[in-house]
Scaffold this active site. Structure first.
Site, PDB file in Angstrom:
ATOM      1  N   LYS A 118       0.786  -1.215  -0.202  1.00  0.00           N
ATOM      2  CA  LYS A 118       0.034  -0.133  -0.289  1.00  0.00           C
ATOM      3  C   LYS A 118       1.006   1.260   0.027  1.00  0.00           C
ATOM      4  CE  LYS A 118      -3.994   1.317   2.853  1.00  0.00           C
ATOM      5  NZ  LYS A 118      -4.753   1.009   4.132  1.00  0.00           N
ATOM      6  N   SER A 164      -9.279   0.133   2.942  1.00  0.00           N
ATOM      7  CA  SER A 164      -8.698   0.954   2.295  1.00  0.00           C
ATOM      8  C   SER A 164      -7.359   0.363   1.504  1.00  0.00           C
ATOM      9  CB  SER A 164      -7.881   2.214   2.956  1.00  0.00           C
ATOM     10  OG  SER A 164      -7.327   1.713   4.059  1.00  0.00           O
ATOM     11  N   SER A 220      -9.562  -2.035   7.457  1.00  0.00           N
ATOM     12  CA  SER A 220      -8.903  -2.085   5.860  1.00  0.00           C
ATOM     13  C   SER A 220      -7.793  -2.896   5.371  1.00  0.00           C
ATOM     14  CB  SER A 220      -8.064  -0.542   5.858  1.00  0.00           C
ATOM     15  OG  SER A 220      -9.084   0.508   5.939  1.00  0.00           O
TER      16      SER A 220
END
Length: 540
Positions: free
Chosen positions: A145, A220, A244
């Site tokens: 990420k 996310s 997330s």
């Protein structure tokens, strides 16, 4: 809406940037109503220190036995590279070819340099052939990420606000992976500033679910879930503040682990809500997650919140033995409104664990109303505080669904936040005494609903009912961030829409070894974690 509108007008000296934020402000009104509805009377021992309760409640499983890996993925590939049966260059080339084939449709990768990745892989192969040190991930290509800082490199955090940001530090978790021999070959798309459970991103485009590109990937850590699911990389790190890691892992059909709060250092990682943030792996199997966690879990002088409790030998706990483990099924909250096809998949997965000797018990969870209210308060206030300067100066650079979620944070009274934090230790203690004195783990569906479409959850274009779907995705994951408890999601098959469903297991503080052992036991008798969506890579 008066509290929301008047507070934001006073604080910003402007109106909220657009009308769409009003729908999110309704969530604030519901939250305030819920706050006044809960029993706010005194609690016994309400000054209990949260971190102390976490560590005192830690339970280490002594029944650790060696077991053989049974599923392909990160561990199998890493072991083959270490033996010389596979070349790191070939593995990396395979991942790069998959990125080239899959990413134009899925949009999980936002930056990568193929030639640099291949050069690093060749160097790993040369070092191995010359007898150099071999770490547990030697030559293995990973991607993360885009919120983990690396010195001298750009990190977007999913936003144009950081389009020119270059880090002056390297995240501790990345240094741990570097020391283990891993290669970082790409930066992955994510929800803007890690806010949002769907995978929408106005600046880089949404991440599509590899199983059905019209559906959300979850967020996310959207790029992480989609990249691992589609085979672009063997594993990834994500962050989890309200689900997330677990939401995209569940929706994309991979395994995702949220460790105990403080188990993994957060130094050099973009914060969202520091009291809730956790760093965790997404990978094909529980064994893969076990290896990754063993590498990144450690005390860290650069992060004073990182625990110095001993790190178990997680892989050696994966022996398939779950006899006598008490599995609690919550009677309240977590099964409310569950899609029938998800319930069916959950029931089948539970039977696998019971068939291996697990014991089932139903249990009513205490304090769930407090947990739901206080977790929302803490999240909203901490996120709004961290973004206060940019929200004053660059509010229109945020997507509507991001700024709309933050504006209510400025209207929550400080007394609400202080109360939520002050009572956290006592609530955790009450939860431990009321739940984990009776069962060893909790089990529930990771998500109650099947993956919605990208279009129907697009708040920025005013999709009708988008906010309700947006918020419902994290209903079963948020409570455990407030409590700081470890949780893992495991693939359990396809729902009525042909999309992956997940089973979530939750344990005592620092009981990751037990959760991994249960997840691995399930994966020994099922193959859902091995399933991959249809591939666009003609070389596969």
């Amino acid at each position: 809406m008066s509290l929301f509108v008047e507070t934001t007008r006073l604080w910003h000296r402007i109106e909220p940037p657009n009308d769409a934020t009003a729908e999110f402000s309704a969530d604030l009104e519901r939250l305030i109503d819920a706050y006044h509805a809960i029993d706010n009377g005194p609690m016994e021992d309400e000054v209990a220190d949260y971190a102390s309760v976490l560590e005192s409640a830690a339970w280490h499983d002594d029944r650790q036995r060696k077991g053989d890996a049974t599923a392909p993925g990160l561990c199998e590939t890493a072991d083959a590279v270490a033996r010389g049966d596979l070349a790191a260059e070939d593995v990396t080339r395979y991942c790069l070819e998959t990125i080239a084939a899959e990413n134009p449709t899925i949009n999980a990768v936002i930056r990568h340099e193929p030639e640099t990745a291949l050069e690093q892989a060749r160097a790993s192969d040369t070092s191995r052939m010359r007898g150099g040190p071999l770490g547990p991930l030697h030559g293995i290509p990973l991607a993360h990420k885009d919120m983990f800082y690396r010195r001298g490199q750009a990190v977007s955090c999913g936003s144009v606000i950081r389009e020119s940001f270059v880090s002056d530090r390297t995240a501790t978790v990345l240094e741990c992976l570097d020391s283990a021999g891993a290669l970082q070959i790409a930066a992955l798309n994510m929800s803007e500033f890690a806010q949002g459970p769907t995978g929408h991103n106005r600046h880089f485009g949404p991440v599509c679910n590899p199983w059905n590109v019209e559906r959300v990937s979850g967020g996310s850590s959207s790029g992480s879930g989609a990249a691992v699911s589609s085979g672009m990389v063997l594993a990834s790190l994500g962050s989890d503040t309200g689900g997330s890691v677990r939401i995209p892992a569940s929706l994309c059909g991979v395994t995702g682990l949220k460790p105990t709060w403080s188990r993994v250092s957060r130094y050099g990682v973009m914060p969202l809500a520091p009291s809730l943030d956790c760093i965790g792996p997404l990978a094909r199997s529980a064994r893969d997650c076990a290896r990754l966690l063993a590498i990144i879990a450690r005390a860290d002088e650069l992060d004073g919140t990182a625990s110095d409790l001993p790190v178990p030998r997680y892989e050696q706990a994966l022996d398939g033995d779950v006899r006598g483990i008490r599995i609690g099924l919550p009677e309240n909250w977590f099964f409310d409104g569950v899609d029938p096809s998800i319930q069916t998949r959950f029931d089948a997965a539970l039977q696998v664990l019971l068939g291996r000797g697990g014991l089932q018990d139903r249990i009513r969870l205490p304090e769930i109303d407090r947990i739901a209210v206080y977790s929302s308060i803490v999240s909203k206030v901490e996120v709004a505080t961290l973004h206060a300067d940019w929200m004053r100066s660059r509010a229109r650079d945020y997507a509507i669904h991001v700024s709309g979620r933050m504006y209510p944070g400025y209207a929550i009274p400080a007394t609400f936040y202080v109360e939520a934090m002050r009572r956290r230790g006592a609530i955790l203690k009450a939860f431990m005494e009321g739940v984990f004195s009776k069962v060893d783990v909790l089990a529930m569906p990771t998500l109650r609903i099947t993956a919605p479409t990208i279009a129907e959850t697009d708040v920025d274009v005013g999709a009708v009912g988008a906010v309700a779907k947006f918020l419902s995705l994290s209903a079963n994951t948020r409570p455990f961030n407030y409590l700081g408890l470890p949780a893992i999601t495991v693939p359990i098959g396809l729902d009525s829409q042909g999309l992956p469903a997940g089973l979530q297991l939750v344990g005592r503080p620092f009981s990751e070894a037990l959760l991994l052992r249960l997840a691995d036991a399930l994966q020994r008798d099922t193959d859902w974690h091995l399933k991959r969506p249809p591939s666009r890579n003609t070389n596969q």
